[in-house]
Write a protein that holds these residues in place. Structure first.
Motif, PDB file in Angstrom:
ATOM      1  N   TYR A   1       0.787  -1.259   0.003  1.00 42.59           N
ATOM      2  CA  TYR A   1      -0.040   0.078   0.006  1.00 42.59           C
ATOM      3  C   TYR A   1       0.653   1.355   0.088  1.00 42.59           C
ATOM      4  O   TYR A   1       1.698   1.624   1.105  1.00 42.59           O
ATOM      5  CB  TYR A   1      -0.950  -0.077   1.231  1.00 42.59           C
ATOM      6  CG  TYR A   1      -1.858   1.253   1.392  1.00 42.59           C
ATOM      7  CD1 TYR A   1      -2.857   1.625   0.216  1.00 42.59           C
ATOM      8  CD2 TYR A   1      -1.694   2.176   2.290  1.00 42.59           C
ATOM      9  CE1 TYR A   1      -3.404   2.699   0.168  1.00 42.59           C
ATOM     10  CE2 TYR A   1      -2.289   3.355   2.473  1.00 42.59           C
ATOM     11  CZ  TYR A   1      -3.051   3.846   1.350  1.00 42.59           C
ATOM     12  OH  TYR A   1      -3.947   4.669   1.648  1.00 42.59           O
TER      13      TYR A   1
ATOM     14  N   ALA B   1      -2.256   6.911  -2.807  1.00 43.93           N
ATOM     15  CA  ALA B   1      -2.233   7.601  -4.031  1.00 43.93           C
ATOM     16  C   ALA B   1      -3.239   8.618  -3.932  1.00 43.93           C
ATOM     17  O   ALA B   1      -4.365   8.678  -3.575  1.00 43.93           O
ATOM     18  CB  ALA B   1      -2.599   6.642  -5.171  1.00 43.93           C
TER      19      ALA B   1
ATOM     20  N   GLU C   1      -4.476  10.723  -5.886  1.00 44.22           N
ATOM     21  CA  GLU C   1      -5.684  10.862  -7.061  1.00 44.22           C
ATOM     22  C   GLU C   1      -6.713   9.875  -6.329  1.00 44.22           C
ATOM     23  O   GLU C   1      -8.073  10.273  -6.569  1.00 44.22           O
ATOM     24  CB  GLU C   1      -5.291  10.277  -8.419  1.00 44.22           C
ATOM     25  CG  GLU C   1      -4.146  11.054  -8.999  1.00 44.22           C
ATOM     26  CD  GLU C   1      -3.020  10.200  -8.588  1.00 44.22           C
ATOM     27  OE1 GLU C   1      -2.571   9.036  -8.942  1.00 44.22           O
ATOM     28  OE2 GLU C   1      -2.058  11.016  -7.509  1.00 44.22           O
ATOM     29  N   THR C   2      -6.619   8.606  -6.003  1.00 47.41           N
ATOM     30  CA  THR C   2      -7.486   7.693  -5.582  1.00 47.41           C
ATOM     31  C   THR C   2      -8.013   8.204  -4.509  1.00 47.41           C
ATOM     32  O   THR C   2      -9.482   7.993  -4.098  1.00 47.41           O
ATOM     33  CB  THR C   2      -7.028   6.226  -5.122  1.00 47.41           C
ATOM     34  OG1 THR C   2      -5.594   6.431  -5.528  1.00 47.41           O
ATOM     35  CG2 THR C   2      -7.464   5.355  -6.502  1.00 47.41           C
TER      36      THR C   2
ATOM     37  N   ALA D   1     -10.375  10.842  -5.487  1.00 48.36           N
ATOM     38  CA  ALA D   1     -11.641  10.445  -6.082  1.00 48.36           C
ATOM     39  C   ALA D   1     -12.642  10.076  -5.120  1.00 48.36           C
ATOM     40  O   ALA D   1     -13.774  10.382  -5.316  1.00 48.36           O
ATOM     41  CB  ALA D   1     -11.378   9.246  -6.991  1.00 48.36           C
ATOM     42  N   VAL D   2     -12.443   9.563  -3.979  1.00 43.91           N
ATOM     43  CA  VAL D   2     -13.432   9.183  -3.128  1.00 43.91           C
ATOM     44  C   VAL D   2     -13.893  10.133  -2.254  1.00 43.91           C
ATOM     45  O   VAL D   2     -14.894  10.208  -1.519  1.00 43.91           O
ATOM     46  CB  VAL D   2     -12.936   7.870  -2.125  1.00 43.91           C
ATOM     47  CG1 VAL D   2     -12.713   6.710  -2.730  1.00 43.91           C
ATOM     48  CG2 VAL D   2     -11.891   8.241  -1.150  1.00 43.91           C
TER      49      VAL D   2
ATOM     50  N   GLU E   1     -14.884   1.471  -2.840  1.00 42.99           N
ATOM     51  CA  GLU E   1     -14.192   2.462  -2.980  1.00 42.99           C
ATOM     52  C   GLU E   1     -13.148   2.735  -2.233  1.00 42.99           C
ATOM     53  O   GLU E   1     -12.017   3.168  -2.509  1.00 42.99           O
ATOM     54  CB  GLU E   1     -14.983   3.624  -3.488  1.00 42.99           C
ATOM     55  CG  GLU E   1     -15.765   3.750  -4.818  1.00 42.99           C
ATOM     56  CD  GLU E   1     -16.705   4.871  -4.790  1.00 42.99           C
ATOM     57  OE1 GLU E   1     -17.500   5.217  -5.684  1.00 42.99           O
ATOM     58  OE2 GLU E   1     -16.597   5.890  -4.165  1.00 42.99           O
TER      59      GLU E   1
ATOM     60  N   GLU F   1     -10.488   0.334  -1.443  1.00 42.53           N
ATOM     61  CA  GLU F   1      -9.582   0.333  -2.205  1.00 42.53           C
ATOM     62  C   GLU F   1      -8.724   1.368  -2.246  1.00 42.53           C
ATOM     63  O   GLU F   1      -7.416   1.537  -2.396  1.00 42.53           O
ATOM     64  CB  GLU F   1     -10.387   0.376  -3.636  1.00 42.53           C
ATOM     65  CG  GLU F   1      -9.468   0.546  -5.081  1.00 42.53           C
ATOM     66  CD  GLU F   1      -8.604  -0.908  -5.286  1.00 42.53           C
ATOM     67  OE1 GLU F   1      -9.387  -1.899  -5.087  1.00 42.53           O
ATOM     68  OE2 GLU F   1      -7.782  -1.106  -5.532  1.00 42.53           O
ATOM     69  N   ALA F   2      -9.225   2.548  -1.965  1.00 42.25           N
ATOM     70  CA  ALA F   2      -8.495   3.801  -1.934  1.00 42.25           C
ATOM     71  C   ALA F   2      -7.276   3.696  -0.623  1.00 42.25           C
ATOM     72  O   ALA F   2      -6.153   4.502  -0.689  1.00 42.25           O
ATOM     73  CB  ALA F   2      -9.105   5.339  -1.762  1.00 42.25           C
TER      74      ALA F   2
ATOM     75  N   THR G   1      -8.542  -3.510   0.490  1.00 42.09           N
ATOM     76  CA  THR G   1      -9.392  -4.728  -0.317  1.00 42.09           C
ATOM     77  C   THR G   1      -9.017  -5.940   0.141  1.00 42.09           C
ATOM     78  O   THR G   1      -9.871  -6.632   0.153  1.00 42.09           O
ATOM     79  CB  THR G   1      -9.106  -4.517  -1.700  1.00 42.09           C
ATOM     80  OG1 THR G   1      -9.349  -3.030  -2.068  1.00 42.09           O
ATOM     81  CG2 THR G   1     -10.353  -5.262  -2.784  1.00 42.09           C
TER      82      THR G   1
ATOM     83  N   SER H   1     -10.706   6.069   6.957  1.00 41.27           N
ATOM     84  CA  SER H   1     -11.516   5.888   5.844  1.00 41.27           C
ATOM     85  C   SER H   1     -13.279   6.138   6.134  1.00 41.27           C
ATOM     86  O   SER H   1     -14.144   6.697   5.351  1.00 41.27           O
ATOM     87  CB  SER H   1     -11.380   4.674   4.946  1.00 41.27           C
ATOM     88  OG  SER H   1     -11.871   3.424   5.677  1.00 41.27           O
TER      89      SER H   1
END
Ligand SMILES: Nc1ncnc2c1ncn2[C@@H]1O[C@H](COP(=O)(O)OP(=O)(O)OP(=O)(O)O)[C@@H](O)[C@H]1O
Ligand SMILES: [Mg+2]
Lengths: 282, 330
Positions: free
Chosen positions: A13, A16, A18-19, A22-23, B119, B122-123, B127, B148
């Motif tokens: 891990y 990032a 950008e990810t 995005a969330v 989502e 994953e971020a 996962t 998160s």
């Protein structure tokens, strides 16, 4: 095995931007859930927890089976001449005792949740405040139903033949579960006020033991000394047992039923707000 | 003028006769990381819990994006997210279930909550661990899941209470990267920490609190220049050269050596220059002068000023530790 998977997952891990961005993208926020929906969500959590920690069902299965067997054979011969006859009298009562005893786990669960900090997150969400507590109690209701069904089955195997039939037994269980839901608020409140899991356990035992044993569950109160009879008569568990018995026998006693409904409403009206006050203060 | 995310006026919280937060005046601008620096028991957690509406203040007022934390608690709750000092996750449930639960409580319907949970997993690199119970997570994974869960609602203001305490360096770096990412997408972050280094790395402004009061506030540069740029430690091969080394280093760094019991060691606190790189450049120059003079150096380090040094400079007393009280009370 677990350790190695953990290691690899950690190594892989790399956050990032950008990810994560995005969330975080602000999307339309859903509307705040209704009180019912929030409570049901917490109920779902309680069910999930039963799935992950099935051992917790031990209390609502093994304990009632043991109680039923123990008291049927211990007292049956001496008190009613035969175990079969005694069972007709004992079973509704032992069901009430087992379920009412289980109510104390509501207080334990709340206390543990708070100690572990899970409630901090729930309290910082914009939801109907009592939802977390109501949801926990909905999960408990499931356990009460389960305990009642286990006892009914054991009873039927041992020879319990209720005159009220399926409808009578179902009505009896329903009444018991509704009362227990209201009764659980007392322990939820204790769970919020008391410091540790142990003290919640201690206090509830101290109340539940005399309340269930000094009642009409095991013997007819008319055989007791006068002072004890006086206590047994005012004991709410006595009234509840009488009402459940009457339903299962197919001879509903309106006086007792009314008493139980009034007690249920009173418990909710008093301990609901008190519990919420403790919860908001924490 | 930037928007104000948090504004407190004389905020007070008293536990018994312990004034945990004692007249805190804080202004946090939106859109950046604000670091709240303080030792154990300074009142960081208590202050954050009041701002996140988990505790009711005993005095003063606090507004979050203009909403009063008491009178408009629900409005505040829908704008902020708190990742507490201790994980507020359900240990018995899986990581995924934890996120779905919070999603549903925020009003997402179950399918949408599932999508959102996936989502986020994953971020945050979870996962693979999604179906595992949280009690089997490592400290770093737990922390990430906790963060998160807080981000599920895309809060405008994120409170992180000592997010890296107890994490190993790798997990700590991951959390730092997450914080940077979150801020770069416009979320305001209030982060509490006991490490000056962490506040320096992440925060645009730092507030130092002690005994429930704000004792200093400013950019990391301002704060450090009031404290000193750091401490140079030099370990000599030959103790006989210590006096010469001290003389040379003092001249180069513009400070006198702190007495040290180790005859081979020279310790010098470098005064602040108001710039970030001054101390390192001076130290490099001093080192080469030592080499020219034929003084052999076995080991050298330039340390950031510690929290203790910050406190020493700001309050004339080292960071006190009422934490022992707390442990005794628990
Ligand atoms: N619930 C409580 N009841 C009584 N005292 C409390 C409570 N919470 C905190 N305190 C006290 O308030 C003071 C401030 O505590 P707080 O947890 O806010 O400090 P902190 O800066 O977060 O410290 P740490 O770095 O140890 O997390 C401490 O002296 C603590 O003992
Ligand atoms: Mg703290």
């Amino acid at each position: 095995m677990t350790a190695t998977t953990t290691e690899t997952a950690e190594q892989v891990y790399v956050p990032a931007a950008e990810t994560i961005g995005a969330v975080l993208d602000p999307r339309e926020r859903p509307a705040r859930p209704s009180a019912l929906s929030a409570s049901l969500t917490f109920g779902w959590r309680a069910v999930l927890k039963i799935k992950h920690v099935p051992e917790q069902l031990f209390d609502v299965t093994a304990f009632p089976i043991m109680m039923t067997l123990m008291f049927t054979y211990l007292f049956g011969g001496a008190l009613a001449g035969s175990t079969g006859e005694y069972l007709q009298f004992l079973l509704p009562g032992i069901m009430v005792q087992s379920v009412v005893m289980t109510t104390m786990y509501s207080g334990l669960a709340v206390n543990i949740d708070i100690a572990k900090g899970v409630f901090d997150r729930f309290k910082s969400l914009p939801i109907w405040r009592p939802a977390a507590l109501v949801g926990n109690l909905l999960g408990d209701v499931l356990r009460y139903v389960l305990a009642s069904l286990v006892i009914t089955v054991v009873g039927l195997i041992l020879g319990f033949r209720p005159a009220g039939g399926v409808a009578g037994v179902a009505a009896g269980i329903g009444l018991l579960v509704v009362f227990s839901f209201a009764f659980s608020w007392i322990w939820t409140m204790c769970g919020l006020y008391l410091r540790s899991e142990k003290s919640v356990m201690g206090v509830s035992m101290l109340v539940l033991f005399p309340l269930t044993f000094l009642s009409n569950i095991f013997v007819d109160p008319s055989t007791m000394p006068g002072w004890l009879q006086a206590f047994v008569e005012v004991n709410p568990i006595t009234r509840l047992v009488a009402a459940v018995r009457s339903l299962m026998n197919g001879t509903p006693d309106m006086g007792e039923l009314t008493w139980v409904f009034v007690a249920t409403a009173a418990l909710l009206a008093v301990f609901g707000p008190l519990t919420m006050r403790a919860y908001n203060r924490k | 003028m930037t928007e104000t995310a948090i504004e407190t006026n004389g905020l007070v919280k008293v536990f018994g006769d312990n004034r945990a937060v004692d007249g805190l005046d804080l202004t946090v601008p939106a859109g950046a990381v604000f670091g709240v620096l303080g030792p154990n028991g300074a009142g960081k957690t208590t202050a954050v819990r009041m701002l996140a509406t988990l505790l009711r203040p005993d005095g003063g007022a606090a507004r979050v994006f203009g909403h009063d934390v008491v009178a408009e608690a629900d409005a505040v709750r829908s704008l902020v997210g708190l990742t507490g000092q201790y994980a507020s996750l359900d240990e018995d449930m899986t990581g995924r279930e934890n996120l779905i639960l919070i999603g549903r409580l925020l009003g997402f319907r179950t399918p949408a909550a599932r999508v959102r949970a996936d989502e986020l997993l994953e971020a945050f690199g979870l996962t693979a661990a999604a179906e595992r119970q949280v009690k089997n997570y490592s400290g770093g994974m737990r922390r990430r899941l906790d963060i998160s869960a807080t981000l599920l609602n895309t809060p405008r203001l994120l409170f992180l209470d000592e997010p890296t305490t107890g994490l190993d360096p790798r997990s700590r770096n991951q959390v730092w990267d997450i914080v940077r990412a979150v801020v770069s997408y416009g979320t305001t972050v209030l982060l509490t920490t006991q490490y000056l280094d962490e506040a320096d790395q992440l925060a645009a402004r730092i507030g130092v609190i002690d005994h429930g009061k704000l004792i200093a506030e400013g950019t990391p540069g301002e704060l450090k220049s009031s404290v000193g740029a750091g401490t140079v430690h030099v370990r000599l091969r030959d103790p006989a050269q210590r006096a010469d080394a001290e003389k040379l280093l003092s001249a180069a760094l513009g400070a006198t050596a702190t007495p040290d019991p180790d005859p081979r060691r020279v310790v010098i606190r470098v005064p602040g220059h108001g710039t970030e790189h001054g101390a390192a450049e001076d130290a490099a120059r001093a080192l080469s002068e030592l080499a020219v003079a034929g003084i052999v150096v076995d080991d050298f380090s330039l340390g950031q000023p510690s929290l203790d040094e910050v406190f020493l400079a700001l309050t004339d007393h080292p960071a006190t530790q009422p934490a022992t009280e707390k442990e005794a009370a628990a």
